[in-house]
Design an enzyme around this catalytic site. Structure first.
Site, PDB file in Angstrom:
ATOM      1  N   ILE A  67       0.838  -1.198   0.000  1.00  0.00           N
ATOM      2  CA  ILE A  67       0.000   0.000   0.000  1.00  0.00           C
ATOM      3  C   ILE A  67       0.876   1.252   0.000  1.00  0.00           C
ATOM      4  CG2 ILE A  67      -1.600   1.372   1.419  1.00  0.00           C
ATOM      5  CD1 ILE A  67      -2.847  -1.373   2.301  1.00  0.00           C
ATOM      6  N   THR A  82      -4.027   5.607   7.980  1.00  0.00           N
ATOM      7  CA  THR A  82      -5.002   4.746   7.285  1.00  0.00           C
ATOM      8  C   THR A  82      -4.726   3.289   7.642  1.00  0.00           C
ATOM      9  OG1 THR A  82      -3.536   4.715   5.363  1.00  0.00           O
ATOM     10  CG2 THR A  82      -5.388   6.278   5.291  1.00  0.00           C
ATOM     11  N   ALA A  83      -3.932   3.058   8.717  1.00  0.00           N
ATOM     12  CA  ALA A  83      -3.551   1.682   9.068  1.00  0.00           C
ATOM     13  C   ALA A  83      -4.533   1.116  10.097  1.00  0.00           C
ATOM     14  CB  ALA A  83      -2.121   1.675   9.579  1.00  0.00           C
ATOM     15  N   ARG A  84      -4.252   1.320  11.373  1.00  0.00           N
ATOM     16  CA  ARG A  84      -5.162   0.916  12.432  1.00  0.00           C
ATOM     17  C   ARG A  84      -5.122   1.991  13.518  1.00  0.00           C
ATOM     18  NH1 ARG A  84      -7.202  -2.004   9.357  1.00  0.00           N
ATOM     19  NH2 ARG A  84      -7.592  -4.234   9.477  1.00  0.00           N
ATOM     20  N   ASP A 111      -8.374   7.896   9.109  1.00  0.00           N
ATOM     21  CA  ASP A 111      -9.459   7.048   8.610  1.00  0.00           C
ATOM     22  C   ASP A 111      -9.822   5.998   9.650  1.00  0.00           C
ATOM     23  OD1 ASP A 111     -11.254   5.974   6.593  1.00  0.00           O
ATOM     24  OD2 ASP A 111      -9.846   4.295   6.461  1.00  0.00           O
ATOM     25  N   GLU A 148     -12.695   2.571  17.625  1.00  0.00           N
ATOM     26  CA  GLU A 148     -13.628   2.385  16.524  1.00  0.00           C
ATOM     27  C   GLU A 148     -14.755   1.417  16.894  1.00  0.00           C
ATOM     28  OE1 GLU A 148     -11.083   2.296  12.965  1.00  0.00           O
ATOM     29  OE2 GLU A 148     -12.619   0.952  12.194  1.00  0.00           O
ATOM     30  N   HIS A 196     -13.174   4.639   8.445  1.00  0.00           N
ATOM     31  CA  HIS A 196     -12.501   3.384   8.044  1.00  0.00           C
ATOM     32  C   HIS A 196     -12.983   2.951   6.649  1.00  0.00           C
ATOM     33  CE1 HIS A 196     -10.513  -0.539   9.689  1.00  0.00           C
ATOM     34  NE2 HIS A 196     -10.349  -0.435   8.375  1.00  0.00           N
TER      35      HIS A 196
HETATM   36  O1  LIG Z   1      -8.955  -2.078   7.157  1.00  0.00           O
HETATM   37  C1  LIG Z   1      -8.977  -2.648   6.120  1.00  0.00           C
HETATM   38  C2  LIG Z   1      -8.155  -3.750   5.823  1.00  0.00           C
HETATM   39  O2  LIG Z   1      -7.475  -4.240   6.722  1.00  0.00           O
HETATM   40  O3  LIG Z   1      -8.146  -4.190   4.674  1.00  0.00           O
END
Ligand SMILES: O=CC(=O)O
Length: 353
Positions: free
Chosen positions: A175, A256-258, A282, A287, A305
């Site tokens: 990614i 955008t990870a966790r 995100d 969450e 997310h």
């Molecule tokens: O959060 C989304 C994924 O892990 O693909």
């Protein structure tokens, strides 16, 4: 010879009917989990309700989590016949993949399926934090001419072009390589990264990426940090008070990870003190609950997310997991090869040697 059994968890497949019927179900007997919670699922495993299944198939990560985390308790109840857990999702914080590997079970994630969508979202966040797009959108949505004019003036004095700024990538995977390429080519950013394993020379060369041997070294030079590391016991709260202290004054953070990779209290403090100037998130610590403090800040871009949330991703998650199972499980239920997207190769190989 009876077909090997695949235990399907979560919703049925939705997009790849032909492949499912003509390739997957020809090779495997697919059995659907119908246990609604952990207690009944544990009991089902103890009772061998699903027989000696060879694979676990989770085509959508939005469903299929009713049994909770795949920790030692669940993994120790799996029949010895299991060869692979193939799942949707680039992330896999719901499964102890090392423990699976120790039992000689592959874990294969949805790598590749969401690269485009997540890297696009990260790019959007990068642009948003440099240019204050959320602040401007909030002002526009008030429909108040005074607020419009005030924001119009302010943004011109506090925003910057990303060009020539350093994008610091934490974790250089599929990614973030795409993000690096997009940020370099489209926005003219300088790419720096930190990872536990240094990328091969040709990858660094292609991306023009500068390696940092430590996280703090990367934090010290980056104008914007983008997180791309899996969540595990080593990365929970990785971006904490000390990490913010190591950042350049006025730097920006994109996640955008966790959510749990960033200590949310430390983030709120770093934004309040002005140590960092903006954040794009995100994913969130608690969450689906979003921090009310972060939600009140105009310099914070927030989404739900959805970074991987494109139809293309879902179609490929389904397919990717089926292909992984087909690559690993033979007609007699034994191993025939390796998955395409393993994440626990080291643990699996150590257990096999
Ligand atoms: O959060 C989304 C994924 O892990 O693909």
């Amino acid at each position: 010879m009876p077909k090997p059994i695949v235990l399907h968890i979560g919703e049925p497949i939705k997009y790849n009917q032909d492949f499912y019927e003509n390739e997957f179900c020809k090779r495997f007997q697919v059995v659907q989990n119908d246990c609604p919670d952990r207690a009944t699922f544990v009991q089902a495993l103890k009772d061998e309700k699903y027989g000696n299944f060879s694979a676990i198939y989770r085509p959508h990560f939005q469903t299929g989590g009713e049994m909770g985390d795949w920790d030692d308790e669940l993994i120790s109840l799996l029949p010895r016949s299991v060869r692979i857990f193939a799942s949707a999702g680039a992330g896999y914080n719901w499964a102890d993949v090392e423990a699976l590997g120790r039992r000689k079970i592959w874990y294969a994630n949805g790598a590749g399926a969401s690269d485009e969508a997540v890297s696009d979202t990260a790019l959007y966040m990068v642009l948003s934090v440099f240019r204050n797009f959320t602040r401007a959108q909030l002002a526009a949505r008030t429909c108040d001419p005074e607020k419009f004019t005030a924001c119009h003036k302010l943004c011109a004095t506090i925003s910057a072009n990303p060009r020539g700024h350093v994008l610091g990538i934490v974790g250089l995977g599929n990614i973030s390589k795409k993000l690096a390429y997009k940020a370099k080519m489209a926005l003219g950013m300088d790419i720096h990264y930190y990872d536990v394993v240094r990328a091969p020379e040709n990858v660094e060369k292609e991306l023009g990426a500068t390696f940092h041997p430590s996280l703090h070294s990367l934090l010290g030079v980056s104008d914007c940090i983008s997180l791309h590391t899996p969540l595990n016991k080593h990365t929970q709260d990785l971006i904490n008070t000390e990490a913010f202290a190591a950042m350049k004054p006025g730097a920006r953070l994109v996640n955008t990870a966790r959510g749990q990779v960033v200590n949310e209290e430390a983030l709120v403090e770093a934004l309040n003190s002005g140590k960092i100037s903006a954040a794009g998130l995100d994913v969130h610590y608690h969450e689906p609950q979003v921090s009310k403090e972060l939600a009140a800040m105009e310099n914070v871009t927030l989404t739900t997310h959805i970074s991987g949330g494109a139809l293309n991703t879902r179609i490929n998650f389904e397919l990717n997991a089926m292909r992984n199972i087909l690559a690993v499980v033979g007609e007699d239920g034994g191993f025939i090869g390796e998955p395409f997207t393993p994440v626990n190769k080291k643990a699996f190989e150590e257990a096999s040697s």
